[in-house]
Design an enzyme around this catalytic site. Sequence first.
Site, PDB file in Angstrom:
ATOM      1  N   LYS A 121       1.699  -3.251   7.550  1.00  0.00           N
ATOM      2  CA  LYS A 121       1.890  -3.512   6.122  1.00  0.00           C
ATOM      3  C   LYS A 121       3.371  -3.395   5.737  1.00  0.00           C
ATOM      4  O   LYS A 121       3.817  -4.022   4.773  1.00  0.00           O
ATOM      5  CB  LYS A 121       1.048  -2.538   5.288  1.00  0.00           C
ATOM      6  CG  LYS A 121      -0.440  -2.910   5.244  1.00  0.00           C
ATOM      7  CD  LYS A 121      -0.703  -4.027   4.238  1.00  0.00           C
ATOM      8  CE  LYS A 121      -2.177  -4.301   4.062  1.00  0.00           C
ATOM      9  NZ  LYS A 121      -2.436  -5.365   3.076  1.00  0.00           N
ATOM     10  N   GLU A 163       0.172   3.595   1.800  1.00  0.00           N
ATOM     11  CA  GLU A 163       0.274   4.028   3.203  1.00  0.00           C
ATOM     12  C   GLU A 163       1.698   3.853   3.740  1.00  0.00           C
ATOM     13  O   GLU A 163       2.058   4.459   4.744  1.00  0.00           O
ATOM     14  CB  GLU A 163      -0.714   3.246   4.077  1.00  0.00           C
ATOM     15  CG  GLU A 163      -2.155   3.671   3.915  1.00  0.00           C
ATOM     16  CD  GLU A 163      -2.457   5.058   4.479  1.00  0.00           C
ATOM     17  OE1 GLU A 163      -2.119   5.311   5.629  1.00  0.00           O
ATOM     18  OE2 GLU A 163      -3.020   5.872   3.737  1.00  0.00           O
ATOM     19  N   TYR A 168      -1.785   0.417  10.971  1.00  0.00           N
ATOM     20  CA  TYR A 168      -2.024  -0.320   9.719  1.00  0.00           C
ATOM     21  C   TYR A 168      -0.773  -0.284   8.841  1.00  0.00           C
ATOM     22  O   TYR A 168      -0.308  -1.314   8.344  1.00  0.00           O
ATOM     23  CB  TYR A 168      -3.220   0.313   8.984  1.00  0.00           C
ATOM     24  CG  TYR A 168      -3.381  -0.135   7.547  1.00  0.00           C
ATOM     25  CD1 TYR A 168      -4.002  -1.339   7.229  1.00  0.00           C
ATOM     26  CD2 TYR A 168      -2.930   0.663   6.490  1.00  0.00           C
ATOM     27  CE1 TYR A 168      -4.160  -1.745   5.905  1.00  0.00           C
ATOM     28  CE2 TYR A 168      -3.078   0.263   5.163  1.00  0.00           C
ATOM     29  CZ  TYR A 168      -3.690  -0.934   4.877  1.00  0.00           C
ATOM     30  OH  TYR A 168      -3.841  -1.333   3.570  1.00  0.00           O
ATOM     31  N   THR A 188       0.791  -1.231   0.000  1.00  0.00           N
ATOM     32  CA  THR A 188       0.000   0.000   0.000  1.00  0.00           C
ATOM     33  C   THR A 188       0.823   1.281   0.000  1.00  0.00           C
ATOM     34  O   THR A 188       1.914   1.335   0.582  1.00  0.00           O
ATOM     35  CB  THR A 188      -0.917   0.000   1.245  1.00  0.00           C
ATOM     36  OG1 THR A 188      -1.469   1.306   1.430  1.00  0.00           O
ATOM     37  CG2 THR A 188      -0.165  -0.353   2.521  1.00  0.00           C
TER      38      THR A 188
HETATM   39  P1  NAP Z   1     -11.520  -4.919   1.960  1.00  0.00           P
HETATM   40  O1  NAP Z   1     -12.666  -4.649   1.052  1.00  0.00           O
HETATM   41  O2  NAP Z   1     -11.537  -4.397   3.346  1.00  0.00           O
HETATM   42  O3  NAP Z   1     -11.333  -6.529   2.018  1.00  0.00           O
HETATM   43  C1  NAP Z   1     -10.503  -7.123   2.962  1.00  0.00           C
HETATM   44  C2  NAP Z   1     -10.657  -8.622   2.865  1.00  0.00           C
HETATM   45  O4  NAP Z   1      -9.809  -9.224   3.865  1.00  0.00           O
HETATM   46  C3  NAP Z   1     -12.070  -9.137   3.147  1.00  0.00           C
HETATM   47  O5  NAP Z   1     -12.357 -10.198   2.287  1.00  0.00           O
HETATM   48  C4  NAP Z   1     -11.969  -9.636   4.584  1.00  0.00           C
HETATM   49  O6  NAP Z   1     -12.866 -10.669   4.877  1.00  0.00           O
HETATM   50  C5  NAP Z   1     -10.560 -10.212   4.562  1.00  0.00           C
HETATM   51  N1  NAP Z   1     -10.005 -10.415   5.898  1.00  0.00           N
HETATM   52  C6  NAP Z   1      -9.920  -9.527   6.915  1.00  0.00           C
HETATM   53  N2  NAP Z   1      -9.342 -10.086   7.983  1.00  0.00           N
HETATM   54  C7  NAP Z   1      -9.071 -11.374   7.641  1.00  0.00           C
HETATM   55  C8  NAP Z   1      -8.480 -12.463   8.321  1.00  0.00           C
HETATM   56  N3  NAP Z   1      -8.076 -12.381   9.593  1.00  0.00           N
HETATM   57  N4  NAP Z   1      -8.334 -13.639   7.664  1.00  0.00           N
HETATM   58  C9  NAP Z   1      -8.768 -13.765   6.393  1.00  0.00           C
HETATM   59  N5  NAP Z   1      -9.348 -12.766   5.695  1.00  0.00           N
HETATM   60  C10 NAP Z   1      -9.485 -11.585   6.321  1.00  0.00           C
HETATM   61  O7  NAP Z   1     -10.158  -4.426   1.305  1.00  0.00           O
HETATM   62  P2  NAP Z   1      -9.823  -4.056  -0.222  1.00  0.00           P
HETATM   63  O8  NAP Z   1     -10.074  -2.606  -0.425  1.00  0.00           O
HETATM   64  O9  NAP Z   1     -10.432  -5.049  -1.120  1.00  0.00           O
HETATM   65  O10 NAP Z   1      -8.236  -4.222  -0.199  1.00  0.00           O
HETATM   66  C11 NAP Z   1      -7.626  -5.491  -0.486  1.00  0.00           C
HETATM   67  C12 NAP Z   1      -6.210  -5.474   0.047  1.00  0.00           C
HETATM   68  O11 NAP Z   1      -5.474  -4.432  -0.566  1.00  0.00           O
HETATM   69  C13 NAP Z   1      -6.085  -5.247   1.550  1.00  0.00           C
HETATM   70  O12 NAP Z   1      -4.978  -6.006   1.999  1.00  0.00           O
HETATM   71  C14 NAP Z   1      -5.763  -3.760   1.667  1.00  0.00           C
HETATM   72  O13 NAP Z   1      -5.049  -3.515   2.844  1.00  0.00           O
HETATM   73  C15 NAP Z   1      -4.914  -3.573   0.428  1.00  0.00           C
HETATM   74  N6  NAP Z   1      -4.937  -2.240  -0.176  1.00  0.00           N
HETATM   75  C16 NAP Z   1      -6.120  -1.664  -0.519  1.00  0.00           C
HETATM   76  C17 NAP Z   1      -6.112  -0.426  -1.156  1.00  0.00           C
HETATM   77  C18 NAP Z   1      -7.400   0.253  -1.563  1.00  0.00           C
HETATM   78  O14 NAP Z   1      -7.361   1.457  -1.836  1.00  0.00           O
HETATM   79  N7  NAP Z   1      -8.511  -0.467  -1.647  1.00  0.00           N
HETATM   80  C19 NAP Z   1      -4.886   0.204  -1.448  1.00  0.00           C
HETATM   81  C20 NAP Z   1      -3.713  -0.428  -1.101  1.00  0.00           C
HETATM   82  C21 NAP Z   1      -3.736  -1.670  -0.483  1.00  0.00           C
HETATM   83  P3  NAP Z   1     -14.311 -10.369   5.558  1.00  0.00           P
HETATM   84  O15 NAP Z   1     -15.215 -10.055   4.413  1.00  0.00           O
HETATM   85  O16 NAP Z   1     -14.583 -11.645   6.237  1.00  0.00           O
HETATM   86  O17 NAP Z   1     -14.121  -9.210   6.495  1.00  0.00           O
HETATM   87  N1  GDD Z   2     -12.600   7.044   6.297  1.00  0.00           N
HETATM   88  C1  GDD Z   2     -12.734   8.370   6.387  1.00  0.00           C
HETATM   89  N2  GDD Z   2     -13.893   8.898   6.881  1.00  0.00           N
HETATM   90  N3  GDD Z   2     -11.711   9.143   5.952  1.00  0.00           N
HETATM   91  C2  GDD Z   2     -11.886  10.484   6.007  1.00  0.00           C
HETATM   92  C3  GDD Z   2     -13.051  11.073   6.496  1.00  0.00           C
HETATM   93  C4  GDD Z   2     -14.101  10.239   6.961  1.00  0.00           C
HETATM   94  O1  GDD Z   2     -15.151  10.689   7.420  1.00  0.00           O
HETATM   95  N4  GDD Z   2     -12.921  12.427   6.395  1.00  0.00           N
HETATM   96  C5  GDD Z   2     -11.730  12.668   5.875  1.00  0.00           C
HETATM   97  N5  GDD Z   2     -11.080  11.498   5.642  1.00  0.00           N
HETATM   98  C6  GDD Z   2      -9.709  11.383   5.130  1.00  0.00           C
HETATM   99  C7  GDD Z   2      -8.809  10.489   5.979  1.00  0.00           C
HETATM  100  O2  GDD Z   2      -8.316  11.230   7.106  1.00  0.00           O
HETATM  101  C8  GDD Z   2      -7.723  10.133   4.976  1.00  0.00           C
HETATM  102  O3  GDD Z   2      -6.731  11.151   4.969  1.00  0.00           O
HETATM  103  C9  GDD Z   2      -8.472  10.136   3.636  1.00  0.00           C
HETATM  104  O4  GDD Z   2      -9.736  10.759   3.858  1.00  0.00           O
HETATM  105  C10 GDD Z   2      -8.719   8.753   3.037  1.00  0.00           C
HETATM  106  O5  GDD Z   2      -9.278   7.915   4.035  1.00  0.00           O
HETATM  107  P1  GDD Z   2      -9.877   6.469   3.690  1.00  0.00           P
HETATM  108  O6  GDD Z   2     -10.864   6.559   2.585  1.00  0.00           O
HETATM  109  O7  GDD Z   2     -10.318   5.854   4.971  1.00  0.00           O
HETATM  110  O8  GDD Z   2      -8.639   5.676   3.061  1.00  0.00           O
HETATM  111  P2  GDD Z   2      -7.102   5.594   3.501  1.00  0.00           P
HETATM  112  O9  GDD Z   2      -6.329   6.361   2.477  1.00  0.00           O
HETATM  113  O10 GDD Z   2      -6.900   5.918   4.916  1.00  0.00           O
HETATM  114  O11 GDD Z   2      -6.822   4.034   3.332  1.00  0.00           O
HETATM  115  C11 GDD Z   2      -7.216   3.344   2.138  1.00  0.00           C
HETATM  116  O12 GDD Z   2      -6.204   3.457   1.147  1.00  0.00           O
HETATM  117  C12 GDD Z   2      -4.946   2.854   1.509  1.00  0.00           C
HETATM  118  C13 GDD Z   2      -3.975   3.099   0.332  1.00  0.00           C
HETATM  119  O13 GDD Z   2      -3.407   4.362   0.447  1.00  0.00           O
HETATM  120  C14 GDD Z   2      -7.479   1.880   2.516  1.00  0.00           C
HETATM  121  O14 GDD Z   2      -8.048   1.229   1.432  1.00  0.00           O
HETATM  122  C15 GDD Z   2      -6.181   1.169   2.898  1.00  0.00           C
HETATM  123  O15 GDD Z   2      -6.433  -0.230   3.066  1.00  0.00           O
HETATM  124  C16 GDD Z   2      -5.160   1.371   1.750  1.00  0.00           C
HETATM  125  O16 GDD Z   2      -3.939   0.754   2.093  1.00  0.00           O
END
Ligand code: NAP
Ligand code: GDD
Length: 363
Positions: A155, A129, A151, A127
């Site tokens: 990671k 992050e 987090y 990520t």
């Molecule tokens: P998500 O929608 O929150 O999905 C997370 C998945 O992980 C769900 O299927 C959840 O299962 C499963 N999980 C959680 N805890 C677990 C455990 N202890 N054992 C097995 N499975 C578990 O996340 P996403 O947005 O699809 O992201 C996928 C991956 O990419 C994550 O690793 C996230 O950190 C990473 N990532 C995401 C982003 C982004 O912007 N979306 C960016 C960078 C990296 P349940 O349904 O049972 O909760």
């Molecule tokens: N969730 C949330 N809720 N975020 C908020 C809010 C709110 O009400 N208001 C402002 N934000 C700001 C957060 O402080 C952060 O700076 C930004 O919006 C994005 O927050 P999120 O959408 O929660 O995502 P994230 O960037 O913290 O994390 C996501 O992206 C990562 C990759 O950069 C997740 O998907 C992580 O799993 C992933 O690694």
Amino acid sequence: MKTALITGITGQDGSFLAELLLEKGYDVHGTIRRSSVDYRERIAHLEGHPKFHLHYADLGDSMSIIQVLNKVKPDEVYNLAAQSHVQVSFDSPEFTADVDATGVLRLLEGIRQCGLAETCRFYQASTSELYGKVEEVPQNEKTPFHPYSPYAVAKLYGFWIVKEYREAYNMFACSGILFNHESERRGETFVTRKITLAAARIAQGKQKKLLLGNLSSLRDWGYAKDYVECMWLILQQPKPEDFVIATGEQHSVREFCLYAFRRAGIELEFVGEDENEKGIDKATGKVVIEVSPDFYRPTDVVNLWGDPTKAKEKLGWDPTKKTSFEQLVNLMVDADMAKVAVERASEAVRTNLAEYLEKGIVK
Ligand code: NAP
Ligand code: GDD
């Protein structure tokens, strides 16, 4: 014919990746966790497909991991499972470390102990992050890491243990350093989805106000369906490497609100500063967005902007030919307008959630 195992298949990315791999003819296996409620809505349409299989396993439970690896003997493992919410990681730091850090080790070691190290390719969902309190803008594969939440620290361990297994055991193990990617399937407490759902509900008279945290935070937002293609491409390369995946464009949370509310039919104007900033519906003069410090983070990552040059050159993946920021916002709002319009059956539940969101109980 290849066999893939996806952990986190019920999540946003897992569901899109499963679709992509099925289209490519893979036998797709996914891990699920037992839950007292149905949480499989993102993959419900795939259940019953002859090449789609589900197994119980948890990244906190080595035995379940070894069992599924032995049974499936995958050619490719995509480790998408994680406690993926940054703000929640401040409330559950130990659980987050167990799943997002040690969980990666359990899976890699499981692959080795099942005798699959030489044949199985491994993708780790890393990520942006990791860049956290950023040390340069934009960020690329050489930018130093400065994780800025429990987090991100977890990671970071995942990233390094993948590199370690690659070097120590010659495994084809890679990390995709993905910047934020969103979709109509995004979890409802991530900021983009929280905004698109609220815009739809406010436009349809089902919610009065949206409470948000830091409106000035900057993100490089792409479309999840475009990004899962890169996960697959990374594992098809001649040698294992890590890649930044991003659009190369940056927008603020405030800007996301402007685009989303406009698509829902509401022109916004922001007035005031910091905690006193408000988003006003220009047509009615009503305040529809307020800032609540409940959504501030103890440490917040505020300047993510990715440089996808390496992915363009080596994977042939060009974000300028993919879904644009405006297209992403529009498709999310359109999906939520349709969802909210037929919300009647579960209206009470939804209204409660909206209220909880308003009161800051659900982050
Ligand atoms: P998500 O929608 O929150 O999905 C997370 C998945 O992980 C769900 O299927 C959840 O299962 C499963 N999980 C959680 N805890 C677990 C455990 N202890 N054992 C097995 N499975 C578990 O996340 P996403 O947005 O699809 O992201 C996928 C991956 O990419 C994550 O690793 C996230 O950190 C990473 N990532 C995401 C982003 C982004 O912007 N979306 C960016 C960078 C990296 P349940 O349904 O049972 O909760
Ligand atoms: N969730 C949330 N809720 N975020 C908020 C809010 C709110 O009400 N208001 C402002 N934000 C700001 C957060 O402080 C952060 O700076 C930004 O919006 C994005 O927050 P999120 O959408 O929660 O995502 P994230 O960037 O913290 O994390 C996501 O992206 C990562 C990759 O950069 C997740 O998907 C992580 O799993 C992933 O690694």
